[in-house]
Design an enzyme around this catalytic site. Structure first.
Site, short mmCIF file in Angstrom:
data_model
loop_
_atom_site.label_atom_id
_atom_site.label_comp_id
_atom_site.label_asym_id
_atom_site.label_seq_id
_atom_site.Cartn_x
_atom_site.Cartn_y
_atom_site.Cartn_z
N GLN A 104 22.36 21.63 59.50
CA GLN A 104 20.92 21.64 59.21
C GLN A 104 20.65 20.73 58.01
O GLN A 104 19.51 20.45 57.69
CB GLN A 104 20.47 23.07 58.88
N ASP A 107 21.74 15.67 54.13
CA ASP A 107 22.37 14.92 53.02
C ASP A 107 23.52 14.00 53.47
O ASP A 107 24.01 13.21 52.66
CB ASP A 107 22.88 15.90 51.95
N HIS A 122 18.46 18.37 61.84
CA HIS A 122 17.19 18.18 61.12
C HIS A 122 17.06 16.79 60.50
O HIS A 122 16.28 16.60 59.55
CB HIS A 122 17.04 19.27 60.05
N CYS A 130 8.62 5.33 60.52
CA CYS A 130 7.16 5.15 60.45
C CYS A 130 6.48 6.41 60.95
O CYS A 130 6.82 6.93 62.02
CB CYS A 130 6.76 3.95 61.33
N GLY A 190 27.24 28.85 54.82
CA GLY A 190 26.25 28.41 53.84
C GLY A 190 24.85 28.31 54.38
O GLY A 190 24.09 27.44 53.99
N SER A 192 21.22 30.67 55.42
CA SER A 192 20.51 31.95 55.36
C SER A 192 20.05 32.39 56.74
O SER A 192 19.51 33.48 56.91
CB SER A 192 19.29 31.78 54.45
N ASN A 216 29.57 33.05 53.34
CA ASN A 216 28.35 33.02 52.51
C ASN A 216 28.51 34.04 51.38
O ASN A 216 28.87 35.19 51.64
CB ASN A 216 27.13 33.40 53.36
N PRO A 217 28.25 33.64 50.14
CA PRO A 217 28.40 34.62 49.05
C PRO A 217 27.44 35.79 49.21
O PRO A 217 27.70 36.88 48.72
CB PRO A 217 28.04 33.81 47.79
N GLU A 218 26.34 35.56 49.92
CA GLU A 218 25.30 36.60 50.08
C GLU A 218 25.36 37.22 51.47
O GLU A 218 25.93 36.64 52.40
CB GLU A 218 23.90 35.96 49.91
C1 BV8 Z 1 10.02 23.91 65.81
C2 BV8 Z 1 14.60 19.30 57.21
C3 BV8 Z 1 8.57 23.67 67.70
C4 BV8 Z 1 13.55 18.91 56.23
C5 BV8 Z 1 14.23 21.66 57.83
C6 BV8 Z 1 11.09 31.50 65.88
C7 BV8 Z 1 10.88 32.55 65.01
C8 BV8 Z 1 10.21 32.31 63.79
C9 BV8 Z 1 9.75 31.02 63.42
C10 BV8 Z 1 9.98 30.00 64.29
C11 BV8 Z 1 10.62 30.23 65.51
N1 BV8 Z 1 10.70 29.05 66.16
C12 BV8 Z 1 10.10 28.07 65.39
C13 BV8 Z 1 9.66 28.63 64.24
C14 BV8 Z 1 8.98 27.94 63.17
C15 BV8 Z 1 9.97 27.27 62.17
C16 BV8 Z 1 10.83 28.30 61.47
O1 BV8 Z 1 11.96 28.56 61.84
N2 BV8 Z 1 10.24 28.86 60.40
C17 BV8 Z 1 11.02 29.80 59.56
C18 BV8 Z 1 10.71 29.51 58.11
C19 BV8 Z 1 10.72 31.21 59.94
N3 BV8 Z 1 10.83 26.29 62.86
C20 BV8 Z 1 10.32 25.04 63.02
O2 BV8 Z 1 9.22 24.68 62.67
C21 BV8 Z 1 11.24 24.04 63.73
N4 BV8 Z 1 10.48 23.30 64.72
O3 BV8 Z 1 10.22 25.07 66.05
O4 BV8 Z 1 9.26 23.06 66.61
C22 BV8 Z 1 7.24 24.08 67.12
C23 BV8 Z 1 6.25 23.12 67.12
C24 BV8 Z 1 4.96 23.51 66.63
C25 BV8 Z 1 4.74 24.80 66.08
C26 BV8 Z 1 5.81 25.71 66.07
C27 BV8 Z 1 7.07 25.37 66.57
C28 BV8 Z 1 11.76 22.96 62.73
C29 BV8 Z 1 12.68 23.57 61.73
C30 BV8 Z 1 13.31 22.46 60.86
C31 BV8 Z 1 12.56 22.27 59.55
N5 BV8 Z 1 13.28 21.32 58.69
N6 BV8 Z 1 14.91 20.73 57.08
C32 BV8 Z 1 14.04 19.02 54.80
O5 BV8 Z 1 15.23 19.28 54.57
O6 BV8 Z 1 13.18 18.81 53.93
S1 BV8 Z 1 14.63 23.33 57.68
C33 BV8 Z 1 15.54 23.44 56.18
O7 BV8 Z 1 15.41 24.80 55.79
C34 BV8 Z 1 17.03 23.19 56.29
O8 BV8 Z 1 17.36 22.13 57.14
C35 BV8 Z 1 17.54 24.54 56.82
O9 BV8 Z 1 17.40 24.60 58.21
C36 BV8 Z 1 16.57 25.51 56.18
C37 BV8 Z 1 17.13 26.11 54.94
O10 BV8 Z 1 18.09 27.03 55.34
P1 BV8 Z 1 19.58 26.92 54.74
O11 BV8 Z 1 20.13 25.55 54.98
O12 BV8 Z 1 20.30 28.07 55.25
O13 BV8 Z 1 19.33 26.99 53.14
P2 BV8 Z 1 18.80 28.22 52.28
O14 BV8 Z 1 18.47 27.64 50.95
O15 BV8 Z 1 17.78 29.01 53.01
O16 BV8 Z 1 20.10 29.19 52.16
C38 BV8 Z 1 21.27 28.70 51.56
C39 BV8 Z 1 22.35 29.73 51.89
O17 BV8 Z 1 23.58 29.27 51.35
C40 BV8 Z 1 22.06 31.11 51.28
O18 BV8 Z 1 22.31 32.12 52.26
C41 BV8 Z 1 23.07 31.20 50.13
O19 BV8 Z 1 23.52 32.53 49.93
C42 BV8 Z 1 24.20 30.33 50.64
N7 BV8 Z 1 25.04 29.70 49.60
C43 BV8 Z 1 24.67 29.33 48.34
N8 BV8 Z 1 25.75 28.74 47.71
C44 BV8 Z 1 26.78 28.75 48.60
C45 BV8 Z 1 26.33 29.34 49.82
N9 BV8 Z 1 27.11 29.48 50.92
C46 BV8 Z 1 28.41 29.02 50.81
N10 BV8 Z 1 28.91 28.41 49.70
C47 BV8 Z 1 28.14 28.27 48.57
N11 BV8 Z 1 28.66 27.69 47.49
#
Ligand code: BV8
Length: 247
Positions: A104, A107, A122, A130, A190, A192, A216-218
């Protein structure tokens, strides 16, 4: 974590697995200094929630703000280097017949760690496209305008990432679902697991009898469904797992 900390069935599964699929999130890049998605709202960006900055509507509303957020994240990524977690996954790829890494992350650190079979669900923050024509643009005139303009149509330029409410690249999503549905072992590392459709991939594997392991630490919404959940940083757990499986 020491090699002895891993259950025998996990080591056995890793050594005998024909096909392994891995899903990574921002957590695997945290130890490289790239803020996780939740952390990317620190400092001057704390006033915005991610969904406010990473949507087409946000870009139409304030293209300069969104472009500068991505410029800030791009320079953080440019300074980052792959960590031991990224490197361990590259070694897994060399030891497992069919290995598919689904990320996801935007980077590009898995590729910089030498991983070859990477599916970017993603997009990638180091590419630009564009906003009007939705095609990648390699070069443009730096006129000082923010965001800069497309040299072909004059439209605004944007990062080549998938924003919320935008569909994922169909080919990448198809390959990811295929890999999840046919793997013996699925590693969720890594993430959520809140953003869809990426968050549904571990369940594709579970539904077809694949063993699900989380790193995942959490605790996450997935933890209760995982056969094993190793609560530690990926940069520590993955090298230890590698050494345990292939001493
Ligand atoms: C779409 C790119 C059709 C941009 C990103 C079904 C149910 C509910 C909602 C939806 C659904 N289907 C669609 C949706 C809507 C939405 C969605 O999921 N919303 C969420 C918020 C509920 N999905 C979309 O919109 C997707 N498109 O469905 O299109 C559509 C069309 C029209 C209308 C509706 C639908 C597109 C999703 C992609 C968005 N783009 N990224 C950018 O980066 O700027 S998402 C972005 O956020 C990331 O790519 C990643 O996917 C997400 C973040 O999650 P994580 O990577 O897990 O990061 P996070 O910070 O949350 O957690 C970090 C974890 O690491 C933690 O658990 C932590 O404990 C752990 N950690 C920390 N340190 C460590 C570690 N683990 C290991 N080692 C360590 N050292």
């Amino acid at each position: 974590m020491k090699p002895g900390d891993f259950p025998a069935e996990v080591i056995e599964k890793l050594r005998s697995a024909r096909s392994v699929a891995v899903l990574t999130g921002a957590g695997i890049s945290a130890e490289s200094g790239v803020p996780t998605f939740r952390e990317a709202q620190t400092g001057l960006w704390a006033r915005f929630n991610p969904e406010e900055l990473a949507t087409p509507a946000a870009f139409r509303r304030n293209p300069q703000l969104v472009w500068e957020w991505y410029a800030w994240r791009r320079q953080l990524v440019a300074q980052a280097v792959p960590n031991a977690g990224h490197r361990a996954l590259t070694e897994f790829e060399q030891r497992i017949p069919e290995f598919t890494l689904i990320t996801q992350n935007v980077d590009g650190l898995h590729q910089r760690a030498g991983c070859r079979r990477v599916i970017e669900l993603h997009g990638n923050i180091r590419r630009t496209k564009c906003f009007e024509e939705n095609v990648v643009v390699e070069t443009w005139d730096e006129t000082g305008e923010v965001p800069p303009r497309c040299p072909r149509c004059g439209g605004r330029l944007r990062p080549d990432v998938v924003w919320f409410e935008e569909t994922l690249p169909p080919e990448a999503l198809e390959k990811a679902i295929q890999a999840a549905q046919t793997c013996d072992l699925f590693l969720s590392i890594g993430t959520s697991t809140v953003v869809h459709p990426a968050a549904s991939l571990p369940y594709e594997a579970l539904d077809r009898g694949g063993m699900l392991i989380e790193v995942n630490p959490e605790i996450t919404p997935l933890t209760g469904n995982a056969r094993h959940s190793f609560h530690g940083p990926a940069g520590v757990v993955l090298p230890a797992l590698l050494r345990a499986a292939w001493p």
